[in-house]
Write a protein that holds these residues in place. Structure first.
Motif, PDB file in Angstrom:
ATOM      1  N   SER A   1      23.110 -91.664   4.459  1.00  0.00           N
ATOM      2  CA  SER A   1      24.291 -91.929   3.633  1.00  0.00           C
ATOM      3  C   SER A   1      24.401 -93.421   3.315  1.00  0.00           C
ATOM      4  O   SER A   1      24.662 -93.810   2.169  1.00  0.00           O
ATOM      5  N   CYS A   2      24.178 -94.261   4.313  1.00  0.00           N
ATOM      6  CA  CYS A   2      24.253 -95.716   4.133  1.00  0.00           C
ATOM      7  C   CYS A   2      23.143 -96.199   3.192  1.00  0.00           C
ATOM      8  O   CYS A   2      23.379 -97.006   2.291  1.00  0.00           O
ATOM      9  N   PHE A   3      21.938 -95.679   3.394  1.00  0.00           N
ATOM     10  CA  PHE A   3      20.753 -96.053   2.606  1.00  0.00           C
ATOM     11  C   PHE A   3      21.014 -95.857   1.108  1.00  0.00           C
ATOM     12  O   PHE A   3      20.734 -96.725   0.289  1.00  0.00           O
ATOM     13  N   THR A   4      21.581 -94.691   0.757  1.00  0.00           N
ATOM     14  CA  THR A   4      21.787 -94.373  -0.664  1.00  0.00           C
ATOM     15  C   THR A   4      23.048 -95.037  -1.220  1.00  0.00           C
ATOM     16  O   THR A   4      23.073 -95.427  -2.378  1.00  0.00           O
ATOM     17  N   ALA A   5      24.100 -95.175  -0.399  1.00  0.00           N
ATOM     18  CA  ALA A   5      25.354 -95.788  -0.872  1.00  0.00           C
ATOM     19  C   ALA A   5      25.118 -97.212  -1.347  1.00  0.00           C
ATOM     20  O   ALA A   5      25.665 -97.641  -2.370  1.00  0.00           O
ATOM     21  N   GLY A   6      24.278 -97.941  -0.614  1.00  0.00           N
ATOM     22  CA  GLY A   6      23.973 -99.325  -0.988  1.00  0.00           C
ATOM     23  C   GLY A   6      23.366 -99.421  -2.377  1.00  0.00           C
ATOM     24  O   GLY A   6      23.626-100.379  -3.119  1.00  0.00           O
ATOM     25  N   ARG A   7      22.585 -98.405  -2.762  1.00  0.00           N
ATOM     26  CA  ARG A   7      21.919 -98.428  -4.078  1.00  0.00           C
ATOM     27  C   ARG A   7      22.915 -98.224  -5.208  1.00  0.00           C
ATOM     28  O   ARG A   7      22.756 -98.768  -6.292  1.00  0.00           O
ATOM     29  N   LEU A   8      23.964 -97.416  -4.978  1.00  0.00           N
ATOM     30  CA  LEU A   8      24.970 -97.223  -6.021  1.00  0.00           C
ATOM     31  C   LEU A   8      25.774 -98.512  -6.222  1.00  0.00           C
ATOM     32  O   LEU A   8      26.009 -98.934  -7.353  1.00  0.00           O
ATOM     33  N   VAL A   9      26.183 -99.136  -5.117  1.00  0.00           N
ATOM     34  CA  VAL A   9      26.938-100.398  -5.198  1.00  0.00           C
ATOM     35  C   VAL A   9      26.092-101.442  -5.937  1.00  0.00           C
ATOM     36  O   VAL A   9      26.580-102.155  -6.823  1.00  0.00           O
ATOM     37  N   TYR A  10      24.804-101.502  -5.583  1.00  0.00           N
ATOM     38  CA  TYR A  10      23.865-102.445  -6.203  1.00  0.00           C
ATOM     39  C   TYR A  10      23.745-102.186  -7.710  1.00  0.00           C
ATOM     40  O   TYR A  10      23.835-103.107  -8.530  1.00  0.00           O
ATOM     41  N   ALA A  11      23.556-100.897  -8.081  1.00  0.00           N
ATOM     42  CA  ALA A  11      23.390-100.540  -9.501  1.00  0.00           C
ATOM     43  C   ALA A  11      24.652-100.856 -10.296  1.00  0.00           C
ATOM     44  O   ALA A  11      24.589-101.351 -11.427  1.00  0.00           O
ATOM     45  N   SER A  12      25.813-100.614  -9.703  1.00  0.00           N
ATOM     46  CA  SER A  12      27.090-100.870 -10.370  1.00  0.00           C
ATOM     47  C   SER A  12      27.334-102.370 -10.547  1.00  0.00           C
ATOM     48  O   SER A  12      27.805-102.814 -11.600  1.00  0.00           O
ATOM     49  N   GLY A  13      26.971-103.154  -9.522  1.00  0.00           N
ATOM     50  CA  GLY A  13      27.090-104.612  -9.625  1.00  0.00           C
ATOM     51  C   GLY A  13      26.165-105.171 -10.695  1.00  0.00           C
ATOM     52  O   GLY A  13      26.523-106.094 -11.435  1.00  0.00           O
ATOM     53  N   ARG A  14      24.977-104.583 -10.800  1.00  0.00           N
ATOM     54  CA  ARG A  14      23.967-105.022 -11.779  1.00  0.00           C
ATOM     55  C   ARG A  14      24.462-104.819 -13.218  1.00  0.00           C
ATOM     56  O   ARG A  14      24.153-105.600 -14.102  1.00  0.00           O
ATOM     57  N   GLU A  15      25.243-103.727 -13.419  1.00  0.00           N
ATOM     58  CA  GLU A  15      25.774-103.422 -14.755  1.00  0.00           C
ATOM     59  C   GLU A  15      27.065-104.186 -15.062  1.00  0.00           C
ATOM     60  O   GLU A  15      27.628-104.051 -16.145  1.00  0.00           O
ATOM     61  N   GLY A  16      27.580-104.938 -14.073  1.00  0.00           N
ATOM     62  CA  GLY A  16      28.816-105.685 -14.288  1.00  0.00           C
ATOM     63  C   GLY A  16      30.076-104.887 -14.018  1.00  0.00           C
ATOM     64  O   GLY A  16      31.182-105.308 -14.367  1.00  0.00           O
ATOM     65  N   HIS A  17      29.933-103.692 -13.411  1.00  0.00           N
ATOM     66  CA  HIS A  17      31.098-102.848 -13.094  1.00  0.00           C
ATOM     67  C   HIS A  17      31.700-103.181 -11.730  1.00  0.00           C
ATOM     68  O   HIS A  17      32.770-102.689 -11.390  1.00  0.00           O
ATOM     69  N   MET A  18      30.983-103.939 -10.955  1.00  0.00           N
ATOM     70  CA  MET A  18      31.500-104.465  -9.685  1.00  0.00           C
ATOM     71  C   MET A  18      31.189-105.966  -9.675  1.00  0.00           C
ATOM     72  O   MET A  18      30.413-106.435 -10.508  1.00  0.00           O
ATOM     73  N   VAL A  19      31.751-106.709  -8.725  1.00  0.00           N
ATOM     74  CA  VAL A  19      31.473-108.155  -8.700  1.00  0.00           C
ATOM     75  C   VAL A  19      29.963-108.396  -8.548  1.00  0.00           C
ATOM     76  O   VAL A  19      29.278-107.651  -7.844  1.00  0.00           O
TER      77      VAL A  19
END
Length: 464
Positions: free
Chosen positions: A298-316
């Motif tokens: 769960s931790c392994f995959t959750a980090g990738r979503l946060v990363y992808a969202s940050g990359r698109e500018g949807h998160m800091v």
């Protein structure tokens, strides 16, 4: 830098799916599924149907994942099909609530099983389980920050451990059946529930045990040969879990009546005490292994979503940065871990499961709809895997049922709060994502710089 690419092969992919799906659910959820379904027969049918449904969903994701080879699970598919706002609302809800609360639920189950042997005859104090859950979150987050390869090895080891205990339970159940312990299977449909909402809740709890069938789509960019390995891992992994789950439930019913199963504090442990004595201690030990491995996935995959969202500018932006020495998305993983620790404080596991499933299935349905929409709007995209569109239609209809049935049957304010939370993300979207206000950037610039130095991270390389 970039995240260490192509570390995850077919075996690691199967282990990620199987290892994340088989957590505490099969050792706890049988009670909830039986409670809402009312009898042995429908209980076993629901476990099978949940497996079929998970496979259908995963096949839809196989087409999407090989068509859009980006990490982040549903996020890039919703972005492509419906645009920025829908993708943002998904990432907002999943990053802030769904992923960390799931991580918290799994580690709380881990802590409960790990601390029980030290408190014979009574339940472990709440403070002990919550501190242990927080410690597990810290350890797992640290492992994932250190190395992608190390996280994969941990996942593979714990997946092997949980398959071993499931094999032990299934073989013990087959032996009991061979000895004639079949009385619980006669008149197995007596007392079946006919309530529209109760069946929905039975599916919720069964599907909670199956949750994780979409995990490989979160790390598509790190898969070796995703066009081959993504669909293959899905086709091998999910039917394997379905067979395991149904056989484990059959094993439980060979030694426990429906009443005994409902009264058992931990179904697998009760089974072990009755069948495996004096070696019954192996069951809680392996359940601890199982939940730890599931939390790691769960931790392994959750980090990738946060990363992808940050990359698109949807998160800091700092959340999309990568450690310059270890090539892991450390800020994203740490952010998810901190939120998970926060969720362990007030957590009531059953309540979290119900509201978690409500929001999760809303987005699963939306993603299946995205597949149908892109058949018409993105005809030019290459589809190495192409499933019959009717399967996506079934997923949309089932998702609608799972979202609406419990609300219609038993309306509760919590569902309204959940919906308000999803759309509350728009309050942040307009100024910070759509308008990109200057004062927001001015505030974040020094914070980003200090965090960058503290965590030794840098922005990812631009890739097309």
């Amino acid at each position: 830098p970039q995240i260490q690419n192509e570390n995850v092969g077919l075996l690691s992919g199967i282990c990620l799916i199987v290892g994340t799906m088989i957590g505490s659910g099969i050792f706890i959820s049988p009670k909830s599924v039986l409670l809402y379904s009312g009898a042995v027969g429908p209980c076993l049918l629901i476990w099978t149907a949940c497996g079929v449904l998970s496979t259908l969903g995963a096949l839809c994701y196989a087409e999407l994942g090989t068509m859009i080879t980006k990490s982040g699970g549903e996020y890039p598919y919703l972005m492509e099909a419906f645009g920025s706002i829908v993708a943002y609302l998904y990432s907002w809800t999943t990053i802030m609530v769904l992923k960390p609360s799931s991580f918290a639920i799994i580690t709380l189950s881990f802590a409960e099983y790990a601390s029980t042997p030290f408190y014979p005859g009574c339940s472990p104090p709440l403070i002990v389980t919550k501190c242990l859950a927080a410690a597990a979150i810290l350890v797992i987050t640290s492992i994932n920050c250190l190395s992608v390869k190390l996280a994969s090895y941990v996942q593979n080891f714990f997946t092997a451990a949980k398959l071993l205990i499931i094999l032990v339970i299934v073989v013990a159940g087959i032996v009991m059946l061979a000895q004639g312990k079949t009385e619980n299977f006669s008149n197995s449909f007596d007392g079946t529930t006919t309530s529209f909402g109760a069946i929905g809740l039975a599916f919720y709890n069964g599907l909670w045990a199956y949750d994780g069938w979409n995990q490989l789509n979160f790390i598509t960019e790190e898969l070796k040969n995703p066009f081959r390995n993504l669909p293959l891992a899905i086709v091998i992994g999910i039917p394997l879990v379905t067979v395991c789950y149904v056989l484990v439930n059959v094993a439980y019913f060979t030694v426990m009546t429906t009443t005994e199963l409902l009264l058992s504090p931990a179904v697998a442990v009760t089974f072990g005490d009755r069948v495996l004595y004096p070696a019954s201690w192996i069951v809680p030990l392996f359940v601890v292994f199982s939940t730890f491995g599931s939390a790691n996935g769960s931790c392994f995959t959750a980090g990738r979503l946060v990363y992808a969202s940050g990359r698109e500018g949807h998160m800091v932006k700092i959340l999309s940065y990568i450690n310059v020495k270890r090539y892991t998305p450390a800020p994203a993983l740490i952010f998810n871990g901190v939120l998970a620790i926060f969720y362990t404080i007030p957590a009531d596991i059953n309540t979290l499961i119900n509201y978690f499933s409500f929001a999760q299935w809303f987005f699963y349905g939306l993603t299946a709809l995205a597949l149908i929409v892109m058949r018409f709007t993105r005809k030019n995209l290459d589809r190495p895997v192409k499933i019959p569109v009717v399967l996506a239609g079934i997923m949309v209809l089932v998702s609608c049922y799972l979202v609406l049935a419990p609300i219609i049957d038993k309306p509760e304010l919590e569902y309204l709060y959940c919906t308000i939370f999803i759309f509350s993300g728009l309050i942040l979207y307009y100024p910070f994502v759509y308008r990109k206000v200057n004062w927001g950037r001015k505030i974040m610039r020094p914070i980003t710089m200090h965090l960058q130095l503290l965590m030794d991270v840098a922005p990812p390389e631009k890739t097309e």
